[in-house]
Design a protein around this motif. Structure first.
Motif, PDB file in Angstrom:
ATOM      1  N   GLN A  50      85.302   2.256   0.645  1.00 25.69           N
ATOM      2  CA  GLN A  50      85.785   3.599   0.872  1.00 25.69           C
ATOM      3  C   GLN A  50      84.932   4.261   1.941  1.00 25.69           C
ATOM      4  O   GLN A  50      83.730   4.131   1.949  1.00 25.69           O
ATOM      5  CB  GLN A  50      85.726   4.427  -0.413  1.00 25.69           C
ATOM      6  N   VAL A  51      85.636   4.972   2.789  1.00 27.70           N
ATOM      7  CA  VAL A  51      84.926   5.661   3.857  1.00 27.70           C
ATOM      8  C   VAL A  51      84.390   6.949   3.283  1.00 27.70           C
ATOM      9  O   VAL A  51      85.127   7.742   2.696  1.00 27.70           O
ATOM     10  CB  VAL A  51      85.873   5.952   5.043  1.00 27.70           C
ATOM     11  N   LYS A  52      83.105   7.137   3.426  1.00 25.55           N
ATOM     12  CA  LYS A  52      82.502   8.368   2.931  1.00 25.55           C
ATOM     13  C   LYS A  52      82.641   9.438   4.005  1.00 25.55           C
ATOM     14  O   LYS A  52      82.381   9.160   5.171  1.00 25.55           O
ATOM     15  CB  LYS A  52      81.021   8.147   2.613  1.00 25.55           C
ATOM     16  N   PRO A  53      83.074  10.639   3.606  1.00 21.07           N
ATOM     17  CA  PRO A  53      83.194  11.676   4.625  1.00 21.07           C
ATOM     18  C   PRO A  53      81.817  12.086   5.109  1.00 21.07           C
ATOM     19  O   PRO A  53      80.856  12.137   4.349  1.00 21.07           O
ATOM     20  CB  PRO A  53      83.889  12.833   3.893  1.00 21.07           C
ATOM     21  N   SER A  54      81.718  12.333   6.375  1.00 22.88           N
ATOM     22  CA  SER A  54      80.429  12.737   6.928  1.00 22.88           C
ATOM     23  C   SER A  54      80.140  14.170   6.505  1.00 22.88           C
ATOM     24  O   SER A  54      81.056  14.962   6.281  1.00 22.88           O
ATOM     25  CB  SER A  54      80.436  12.608   8.450  1.00 22.88           C
ATOM     26  N   PRO A  55      78.878  14.526   6.396  1.00 26.35           N
ATOM     27  CA  PRO A  55      78.548  15.876   5.943  1.00 26.35           C
ATOM     28  C   PRO A  55      78.923  16.937   6.972  1.00 26.35           C
ATOM     29  O   PRO A  55      79.033  18.107   6.643  1.00 26.35           O
ATOM     30  CB  PRO A  55      77.039  15.831   5.715  1.00 26.35           C
ATOM     31  N   ASP A  56      79.156  16.536   8.228  1.00 24.55           N
ATOM     32  CA  ASP A  56      79.506  17.521   9.248  1.00 24.55           C
ATOM     33  C   ASP A  56      80.974  17.928   9.194  1.00 24.55           C
ATOM     34  O   ASP A  56      81.332  19.021   9.643  1.00 24.55           O
ATOM     35  CB  ASP A  56      79.192  16.962  10.641  1.00 24.55           C
ATOM     36  N   THR A  57      81.855  17.075   8.684  1.00 28.59           N
ATOM     37  CA  THR A  57      83.286  17.413   8.644  1.00 28.59           C
ATOM     38  C   THR A  57      83.543  18.415   7.522  1.00 28.59           C
ATOM     39  O   THR A  57      82.977  18.305   6.437  1.00 28.59           O
ATOM     40  CB  THR A  57      84.150  16.160   8.422  1.00 28.59           C
ATOM     41  N   PRO A  58      84.419  19.386   7.792  1.00 31.79           N
ATOM     42  CA  PRO A  58      84.687  20.397   6.761  1.00 31.79           C
ATOM     43  C   PRO A  58      85.484  19.800   5.609  1.00 31.79           C
ATOM     44  O   PRO A  58      86.392  19.011   5.808  1.00 31.79           O
ATOM     45  CB  PRO A  58      85.502  21.452   7.501  1.00 31.79           C
ATOM     46  N   GLN A  59      85.136  20.176   4.411  1.00 33.72           N
ATOM     47  CA  GLN A  59      85.818  19.719   3.210  1.00 33.72           C
ATOM     48  C   GLN A  59      86.997  20.645   2.915  1.00 33.72           C
ATOM     49  O   GLN A  59      86.909  21.846   3.116  1.00 33.72           O
ATOM     50  CB  GLN A  59      84.851  19.729   2.015  1.00 33.72           C
ATOM     51  N   ILE A  60      88.103  20.107   2.424  1.00 34.01           N
ATOM     52  CA  ILE A  60      89.254  20.922   2.031  1.00 34.01           C
ATOM     53  C   ILE A  60      88.995  21.452   0.636  1.00 34.01           C
ATOM     54  O   ILE A  60      88.749  20.677  -0.296  1.00 34.01           O
ATOM     55  CB  ILE A  60      90.549  20.094   2.061  1.00 34.01           C
ATOM     56  N   PRO A  61      89.040  22.783   0.479  1.00 34.70           N
ATOM     57  CA  PRO A  61      88.780  23.324  -0.858  1.00 34.70           C
ATOM     58  C   PRO A  61      89.906  22.938  -1.821  1.00 34.70           C
ATOM     59  O   PRO A  61      91.061  22.799  -1.423  1.00 34.70           O
ATOM     60  CB  PRO A  61      88.735  24.840  -0.644  1.00 34.70           C
ATOM     61  N   PRO A  62      89.574  22.769  -3.104  1.00 36.60           N
ATOM     62  CA  PRO A  62      90.594  22.315  -4.067  1.00 36.60           C
ATOM     63  C   PRO A  62      91.689  23.349  -4.315  1.00 36.60           C
ATOM     64  O   PRO A  62      92.812  23.003  -4.670  1.00 36.60           O
ATOM     65  CB  PRO A  62      89.789  22.055  -5.346  1.00 36.60           C
ATOM     66  N   TRP A  63      91.419  24.609  -4.117  1.00 37.92           N
ATOM     67  CA  TRP A  63      92.435  25.640  -4.384  1.00 37.92           C
ATOM     68  C   TRP A  63      93.455  25.748  -3.251  1.00 37.92           C
ATOM     69  O   TRP A  63      94.489  26.386  -3.401  1.00 37.92           O
ATOM     70  CB  TRP A  63      91.777  27.006  -4.598  1.00 37.92           C
ATOM     71  N   LEU A  64      93.213  25.101  -2.116  1.00 43.33           N
ATOM     72  CA  LEU A  64      94.115  25.216  -0.973  1.00 43.33           C
ATOM     73  C   LEU A  64      95.482  24.589  -1.280  1.00 43.33           C
ATOM     74  O   LEU A  64      96.522  25.168  -0.973  1.00 43.33           O
ATOM     75  CB  LEU A  64      93.491  24.563   0.259  1.00 43.33           C
ATOM     76  N   HIS A  65      95.469  23.425  -1.925  1.00 42.77           N
ATOM     77  CA  HIS A  65      96.739  22.773  -2.263  1.00 42.77           C
ATOM     78  C   HIS A  65      97.545  23.625  -3.237  1.00 42.77           C
ATOM     79  O   HIS A  65      98.764  23.764  -3.103  1.00 42.77           O
ATOM     80  CB  HIS A  65      96.481  21.381  -2.858  1.00 42.77           C
ATOM     81  N   ARG A  66      96.863  24.174  -4.217  1.00 41.09           N
ATOM     82  CA  ARG A  66      97.534  25.031  -5.198  1.00 41.09           C
ATOM     83  C   ARG A  66      98.131  26.266  -4.512  1.00 41.09           C
ATOM     84  O   ARG A  66      99.259  26.669  -4.785  1.00 41.09           O
ATOM     85  CB  ARG A  66      96.524  25.453  -6.278  1.00 41.09           C
ATOM     86  N   THR A  67      97.370  26.840  -3.584  1.00 42.30           N
ATOM     87  CA  THR A  67      97.842  28.037  -2.882  1.00 42.30           C
ATOM     88  C   THR A  67      99.055  27.710  -2.021  1.00 42.30           C
ATOM     89  O   THR A  67     100.031  28.476  -1.993  1.00 42.30           O
ATOM     90  CB  THR A  67      96.716  28.603  -1.991  1.00 42.30           C
ATOM     91  N   ILE A  68      99.015  26.595  -1.350  1.00 41.07           N
ATOM     92  CA  ILE A  68     100.169  26.189  -0.526  1.00 41.07           C
ATOM     93  C   ILE A  68     101.391  25.966  -1.399  1.00 41.07           C
ATOM     94  O   ILE A  68     102.512  26.365  -1.052  1.00 41.07           O
ATOM     95  CB  ILE A  68      99.815  24.938   0.306  1.00 41.07           C
ATOM     96  N   MET A  69     101.188  25.346  -2.567  1.00 40.36           N
ATOM     97  CA  MET A  69     102.309  25.120  -3.477  1.00 40.36           C
ATOM     98  C   MET A  69     102.887  26.448  -3.963  1.00 40.36           C
ATOM     99  O   MET A  69     104.105  26.623  -4.046  1.00 40.36           O
ATOM    100  CB  MET A  69     101.858  24.257  -4.663  1.00 40.36           C
TER     101      MET A  69
END
Length: 181
Positions: A50-69
């Motif tokens: 598994q590719v580990k995300p680099s610490p420099d890339t922004p993480q998608i917050p978990p509430w974003l998917h819920r908000t879009i839905m």
């Protein structure tokens, strides 16, 4: 600018010796150079790297998917509300068009009745105007007769005096023969 250059460096694939000391780099070596030999001799690995995300890339917050839905659900509700409103508008429009149609027929009936009444009124007015013309012409003949009567009345005193003279002359003649007898 240096931060973006370092991010580009982290994002691109490591070269020959570049990624060996990088903590996110995982060195995977294949025992077979030919892919067909690998497929035939050994089953696919069960656990993939598994590719580990680099610490420099922004993480998608978990509430974003819920908000879009939730936004999609709200959009669907608004869309259905618009459909319901347009249906109500169409129903009201058809009702109003029926009412307008009935009003139009009533207006046509009333306007035809008004036209008949106007025709009758015009006929009566023409009859009155004809009577007025006849009365005016009668007034002219009556006034001419009155004028001729006035002219005769002017001659009446002269005629009366002539009649008196004639009567006096006749009276004298009637008295004169009786005195001579």
């Amino acid at each position: 600018m240096q931060a973006s250059a370092s991010q580009d460096k982290n994002r691109r694939k490591p070269g020959h010796n570049e990624g060996t000391h990088h903590p996110d780099y995982e060195n995977i070596t294949l025992a077979f150079r030919n892919k067909e030999e690998f497929k035939l001799n050994q089953p696919a690995p069960k656990k993939q790297a598994q590719v580990k995300p680099s610490p420099d890339t922004p993480q998608i917050p978990p509430w974003l998917h819920r908000t879009i839905m939730i936004l999609y659900v709200l959009l669907a509700l608004i869309f259905s509300f618009c459909i319901i409103l347009s249906t109500l508008v169409l129903v009201k429009n058809s009702e109003m068009s029926r009412e307008l149609w009935s009003l139009k027929t009533e207006l046509l009936n009333v306007s035809s009745l008004v036209l008949k009444c106007q025709d009758q009124q015009n006929n009566h007015w023409k009859a009155v105007q004809t009577d007025i013309r006849e009365a005016k012409s009668n007034i002219a003949t009556v006034s001419s007769k009155v004028q001729s009567g006035n002219d005769r009345l002017k001659t009446v005193p002269a005629d009366i005096t002539d009649i008196k003279k004639t009567l006096q002359a006749l009276e004298k003649k009637a008295l004169a023969p009786s005195t001579s007898k």
